[in-house]
Design an enzyme around this catalytic site. Structure first.
Site, PDB file in Angstrom:
ATOM      1  N   PRO A 135       0.807  -1.214   0.000  1.00 47.72           N
ATOM      2  CA  PRO A 135       0.000   0.000   0.000  1.00 47.72           C
ATOM      3  C   PRO A 135       0.843   1.269   0.000  1.00 47.72           C
ATOM      4  O   PRO A 135       1.737   1.412   0.814  1.00 47.72           O
ATOM      5  CB  PRO A 135      -0.781  -0.109   1.308  1.00 47.72           C
ATOM      6  CG  PRO A 135       0.090  -0.926   2.207  1.00 47.72           C
ATOM      7  CD  PRO A 135       0.886  -1.847   1.320  1.00 47.72           C
TER       8      PRO A 135
ATOM      9  N   ASP B 250      -2.227   2.885   2.417  1.00 48.17           N
ATOM     10  CA  ASP B 250      -1.648   3.046   3.739  1.00 48.17           C
ATOM     11  C   ASP B 250      -2.253   4.315   4.320  1.00 48.17           C
ATOM     12  O   ASP B 250      -2.144   5.366   3.703  1.00 48.17           O
ATOM     13  CB  ASP B 250      -0.134   3.228   3.581  1.00 48.17           C
ATOM     14  CG  ASP B 250       0.622   2.379   4.567  1.00 48.17           C
ATOM     15  OD1 ASP B 250       0.026   1.998   5.587  1.00 48.17           O
ATOM     16  OD2 ASP B 250       1.805   2.101   4.319  1.00 48.17           O
TER      17      ASP B 250
ATOM     18  N   TRP C 240       4.208  -0.179   9.997  1.00 48.12           N
ATOM     19  CA  TRP C 240       4.736  -1.326   9.247  1.00 48.12           C
ATOM     20  C   TRP C 240       4.118  -2.629   9.726  1.00 48.12           C
ATOM     21  O   TRP C 240       4.075  -3.609   8.992  1.00 48.12           O
ATOM     22  CB  TRP C 240       6.264  -1.389   9.348  1.00 48.12           C
ATOM     23  CG  TRP C 240       6.907  -0.318   8.530  1.00 48.12           C
ATOM     24  CD1 TRP C 240       7.611   0.754   8.991  1.00 48.12           C
ATOM     25  CD2 TRP C 240       6.887  -0.198   7.100  1.00 48.12           C
ATOM     26  NE1 TRP C 240       8.025   1.533   7.933  1.00 48.12           N
ATOM     27  CE2 TRP C 240       7.592   0.968   6.770  1.00 48.12           C
ATOM     28  CE3 TRP C 240       6.328  -0.966   6.083  1.00 48.12           C
ATOM     29  CZ2 TRP C 240       7.765   1.390   5.453  1.00 48.12           C
ATOM     30  CZ3 TRP C 240       6.496  -0.555   4.773  1.00 48.12           C
ATOM     31  CH2 TRP C 240       7.216   0.613   4.471  1.00 48.12           C
TER      32      TRP C 240
ATOM     33  N   TRP D  76       9.096  -3.008   3.917  1.00 49.65           N
ATOM     34  CA  TRP D  76       7.941  -3.861   3.599  1.00 49.65           C
ATOM     35  C   TRP D  76       8.330  -5.309   3.324  1.00 49.65           C
ATOM     36  O   TRP D  76       7.744  -6.224   3.894  1.00 49.65           O
ATOM     37  CB  TRP D  76       7.159  -3.277   2.418  1.00 49.65           C
ATOM     38  CG  TRP D  76       5.827  -3.914   2.248  1.00 49.65           C
ATOM     39  CD1 TRP D  76       4.842  -4.049   3.191  1.00 49.65           C
ATOM     40  CD2 TRP D  76       5.335  -4.554   1.065  1.00 49.65           C
ATOM     41  NE1 TRP D  76       3.763  -4.708   2.662  1.00 49.65           N
ATOM     42  CE2 TRP D  76       4.024  -5.028   1.364  1.00 49.65           C
ATOM     43  CE3 TRP D  76       5.848  -4.755  -0.217  1.00 49.65           C
ATOM     44  CZ2 TRP D  76       3.244  -5.690   0.426  1.00 49.65           C
ATOM     45  CZ3 TRP D  76       5.064  -5.421  -1.148  1.00 49.65           C
ATOM     46  CH2 TRP D  76       3.781  -5.887  -0.832  1.00 49.65           C
TER      47      TRP D  76
END
Ligand SMILES: [Zn+2]
Ligand SMILES: [Zn+2]
Length: 992
Positions: free
Chosen positions: A49, A88, A530, A570
């Site tokens: 995202p 996000d 995260w 990520w």
């Protein structure tokens, strides 16, 4: 050429792409690709995202291309590829935007405003740029389901995040600890290892060497060096190395103790006398006078009696400084460890907000590293030292220092408590599962990613902020703790219907303590965002409450892609979460792209405007040109790219314009309704024409190359041969087949048309994942479909190369278009042909005779004899009457042209010059071959005879009515053309 005309082809490219977009919309092609049968089943793709806190930049475009090409390809290979978009929503990026709008300077001001209001502002800003994103992603030609995007702030998503937290907790992978962390004093929160790694920059600081006077030896000072003078207030010990040799020296009636090895650095003028030599052990336990007295005189300070002494530590080195280290356990990891080991006093003279506490009387209220002038507080400290005779030396010091990745404030090392995921506990498993991940480029696996995994430390997941997922731990004053694993569980405990679990709402929810009957309240921390991005594989499906089977079937992903910086974030956190929760890797194949820089190699900067806006580039050159440019560049293999608009333009020419011209040429002869090519029964493989056979072999090789590179997730390697093929198709196959298209030999004409058709259709399929617009236009046109009525699309077609068995391997794919011996011979011979042509053209160039002037003969040396069908290609291309092979075994291949011009050759040359000029004149006047014209010429008398003899040929070759001496009556702005021939000037003009 007038400006208007120059622009038009480029404009029409953009318009053509818009037409394709409209067609995809109308005919719902993306959904059709998802609905069509997928014989091979699912190919699972996870989309990382992005934050919608700004408009998409080239970095997003690059990763978007990777995320588009592979799914398009796999769809054509017969897989079903879902492409759920994600947003996000949480964390500092949004909070900082809102803070800027509000003008708040610290956390206190947000708390005063009220977290409810702050969070609702954050929520309202999350989608600010969503429409811009939708527009650009669509115009780029990337297919993604943005209408059903997951959002990390959705209740269902956050519910799954709680489930993950609880599951990690149940496995003993979550714990709280008090340790030295990096904090941002402005954001007043701890940061994780990866966030810290993101913000290193070179800055100038002040370093000092302070004088610590020994209590039992007045006038003797231990020298210790530091680059953070502000921590000297918290000094409680000095550390020496047991293996290091120390000396006491006398300088101007004062005595100093430093490491022997560093003497010359500390006293560069050499003006000292060595008085005593020590081993490290000799110094341990000695007591010195504190530099400041704010804490040393506070009788309530724990372990005070152990403070301000010399201790041994194994981290002391003699690489720089004095060989003696100042210890402040509250502000450094080594310091804290030494403090714990030796029960040292603990002084934390500044708060999480970076402000000096009231008891530090001379400095109270100062900011530790003010953003405007980060060393101004250190200057105050240094002044104090100087005034109290404890400053030995000060200097500017440049070093790499971490900054907050969001607000750019210098971070400080600060002992505080944090919640952690015990990554070190599962490290073995992490390394083991990572072995099966395929990286593109491959070296990241053991390099960047492997190194980061090897050095992985426990993950600090708690943040002291507001707009994020809340950590689902409730606790009671009796010490009882309870972790909530779902919204439903909390609803049951609190007998409340819950619709939002953000901090402002969920902090109000309490329940009774099982142990003491007291009140259970949530701890105030929120989660690192995260933690949420790492949860997307299951949270996007609201697993395990919903879609249980679907998730289990879709995990791990076959493919993910992002920028190389994500190896620490990520990619890494996805892996940690997957191994922590499911003991499996999260993804099997991963592509990492590099960074797109400005043309000058500097970072692209909005402020400096050193790069062209992506939307403008797309408008100007089309998405395909930008896509092909980026896809064939090293940025797809994790290297940096200096963005060049010129190269985008060149990409348009090479990948789109040339191809479109090929199509136009084909269409001119095949007709709008290409009956001759369509109805042709002849199978192309039966075409004996050497050009047809050659281009089909080339096409099959291209299919092999592109497929195997795609299977290896190497996009530049997959697309570059396509561009080369287009060039060969245009500059050789079509160029040499041109006369066949016009030929009266209808069988040969139809073979050329059918071959071209087959090549264009297959090429469109190969190009579809990379340049989906031109692929679609080309395929539709050649197939005879149209955008307004038909629902067929190249993107619904099957990839030209299918493995013999479903899900079989790349290796098998190679075998399908294997080269026979005869094929290889054709390739070799044609490459000789092209080599001879190249040498011949170079020689024509050297002697200055244009190709239009026919020459008598060419001799080829040092090359094998070719049969007539190849020789014909050479003589036609070079415009030479005869070719002979000689001196076959000569070491170097070369050609020799006979450049003597006979009168007949001259006449032929003149004829070609004239025909060319007449055709140009026609074109410039907007006349077609159907417009009958009379051609007039004026020439010196000595050329008269020659012109008269070639007149009949000129008339028939240019479809003119007549070719006569004179001047055309000037009308309709018709122009004339001058031809220079053998030192003479001929003028031609046309009259309709
Ligand atoms: Zn910050
Ligand atoms: Zn209790």
């Amino acid at each position: 050429m007038p400006e208007e005309q120059k622009k038009s082809p480029i404009e029409s490219v953009s318009q053509r792409e818009e037409t394709v977009l409209k067609f995809w919309d109308r005919a719902d092609i993306f959904n059709k690709t998802l609905q069509q049968s997928a014989p091979h089943g699912e190919y699972v793709f996870y989309d990382g995202p992005p934050f919608a806190t700004g408009t998409p930049h080239y970095g997003h475009i690059v990763s978007s291309l990777m995320k588009d090409v592979i799914p398009r390809y796999q769809t054509m290979r017969g897989y079903h590829v879902e492409r759920k978009w994600g947003w996000d929503c949480h964390g500092l990026p949004i909070e900082n935007i809102v803070e800027k709008e509000l003008g708040t300077k610290n956390k206190k001001e947000i708390e005063d405003l009220g977290i409810t209001q702050f969070n609702s502002l954050c929520r309202s800003r999350v989608s600010t740029y969503v429409d811009d994103w939708k527009k650009i992603i669509k115009r780029l030609g990337r297919w993604a389901d943005m209408d059903h995007a997951y959002k990390t702030m959705d209740l269902n998503f956050m519910d799954s995040v709680w489930w993950a937290f609880k599951r990690l907790w149940d496995q003993g992978l979550i714990y709280k600890d008090y340790r030295s962390m990096h904090i941002c004093p402005r954001c007043e929160t701890t940061l994780s290892q990866s966030e810290v790694a993101e913000g290193y920059r070179d800055i100038k600081d002040l370093s000092v060497i302070a004088k610590f006077e020994l209590i039992d030896e007045a006038g003797t000072y231990i020298l210790a060096w530091t680059t953070t003078p502000w921590t000297l207030i918290a000094n409680v010990a000095l550390a020496i190395g047991l293996e290091i040799k120390y000396v006491k020296v006398e300088v101007d009636d004062a005595f100093y103790i430093v490491a022997q090895e560093l003497l010359d650095q500390v006293f560069p003028d050499g003006n000292y006398q060595i008085v005593t030599e020590y081993q490290g052990t000799d110094l341990v336990g000695r007591v010195y006078k504190p530099l400041f007295n704010y804490y040393s005189e506070d009788k309530s300070l724990q372990n005070r009696e152990r403070g301000w002494k010399i201790y041994a530590a194994d981290f002391v080195t003699t690489t720089e400084g004095t060989g003696i280290v100042h210890i402040a356990p509250a502000f450094g990891e080594d310091d804290m460890d030494l403090g714990k080991k030796n029960n040292l006093p603990f002084i934390q003279h500044i708060g999480l907000d970076g402000v000096f506490k009231p008891e530090v009387k001379d400095f109270s209220g100062l900011q530790v590293k003010p953003v405007a002038d980060h060393s101004s507080t250190d200057v105050e400290i240094i002044k104090y030292l100087a005034a109290h005779g404890t400053l030995f030396y000060k200097a500017k010091y440049e070093h790499s220092y971490p900054h907050c990745w969001r607000c750019d404030t210098p971070l400080i090392n600060y002992a505080t408590s944090s919640w952690f995921v015990g990554v070190s506990k599962i490290k073995e498993q992490l390394l083991k599962s990572a072995k099966n991940i395929n990286w593109s480029p491959a070296y990241i696996k053991e390099g960047r990613f492997g190194n980061w995994l090897n050095g992985a430390r426990d993950w600090s997941i708690s943040r002291q902020r507001f707009w994020a997922s809340a950590i689902p731990i409730w606790q009671c004053s009796c010490g009882e703790q309870k972790v909530i694993g779902s919204v439903a569980e909390l609803e049951k405990l609190t007998a409340t219907k819950i619709t939002d679990i953000h901090k402002d709402k969920v902090d109000l929810l309490t329940f009774k303590c099982d142990k003491c009957g007291g009140e259970m309240k949530r701890i105030s921390d929120v989660l690192d965002c995260w933690f949420e991005s790492a949860s997307m594989p299951f949270a996007q499906l609201h697993y395990p409450t919903e879609n249980k089977a679907k998730f289990e079937h879709n995990f791990p992903a076959q493919f993910i892609a992002e920028g190389i910086d994500q190896t620490r974030t990520w990619f890494y956190y996805l892996h940690v979460m997957a191994v922590g929760l499911f003991k499996k890797r999260a993804f099997s194949n991963v592509m990492a792209n590099g960074i797109v820089l400005a043309l000058d190699g500097k970072k692209m900067s909005k402020r400096l405007q050193n790069y062209p806006d992506p939307s403008l580039i797309i408008e100007k050159y089309g998405s395909d040109a930008l896509r092909a440019y980026l896809l064939s560049s090293p940025v797809m293999q994790a290297e940096n790219l200096n963005f060049s608009e010129k190269d985008v333009q060149e990409s348009l020419r090479k990948n789109v314009m040339i191809l479109w011209n090929i199509y136009k040429f084909y269409q001119m002869f095949a007709g709008e309704n290409p009956a001759s090519a369509t109805n042709l029964k002849a199978n192309n493989t039966e075409s004996k024409n050497i050009l047809d056979r050659w281009i089909i072999i080339k096409l099959n090789l291209l299919i092999n190359q592109t497929t195997s590179a795609l299977e290896a997730y190497n996009l530049p390697k997959a697309i570059r041969p396509i561009t080369e093929f287009i060039d060969e198709l245009s500059t050789w196959y079509l160029r040499r087949s041109r006369d066949r298209f016009k030929s009266d030999n209808l069988v040969d004409r139809d073979l050329a048309l059918a071959t071209t058709k087959r090549v264009l259709i297959t090429l469109a399929k190969l190009m579809a994942p990379f340049t989906p617009f031109i692929a679609e236009s080309l395929w539709q046109k050649v197939k005879g479909f149209n955008f307004t009525n038909d629902d067929r699309s190249v993107h619904l077609e099957t990839w030209p190369l299918q493995p013999s068995k479903a899900k079989s391997l790349v290796q098998q794919a190679f075998k399908i278009f294997g080269l026979g011996r005869e094929d290889q011979k054709i390739l070799n011979n044609m490459s000789s042909v092209r080599r001879i042509v190249e040498l011949g053209l170079a020689q024509r160039d050297a002697v200055g005779i244009k190709t239009r002037q026919m020459l008598a003969s060419i001799k080829v040396r040092g090359m094998a004899i070719l049969d007539s069908k190849y020789v014909d290609l050479i003589t036609a291309e070079l415009n030479i009457q005869t070719l002979s092979f000689t001196d076959l075994l000569a070491e170097k291949s070369s050609v020799e042209l006979d450049t003597v011009l006979s009168p007949e050759l001259k006449r032929q040359g003149l004829k070609r010059e004239l025909i060319r000029s007449i055709n140009l004149l026609r074109k410039e006047n907007g006349l077609t071959l159907q417009d009958r014209v009379t051609v007039y010429y004026q020439a010196p008398a000595q050329l008269d005879q020659a012109l008269k003899t070639i007149a009949p040929e000129i008339i028939s070759d240019t479809l003119a009515l007549d070719f006569i001496a004179g001047i055309a009556l000037s009308q309709n702005g018709q122009t004339k053309k001058e031809i220079k021939f053998a030192g003479q000037v001929i003028t031609v003009s046309l009259q309709k």
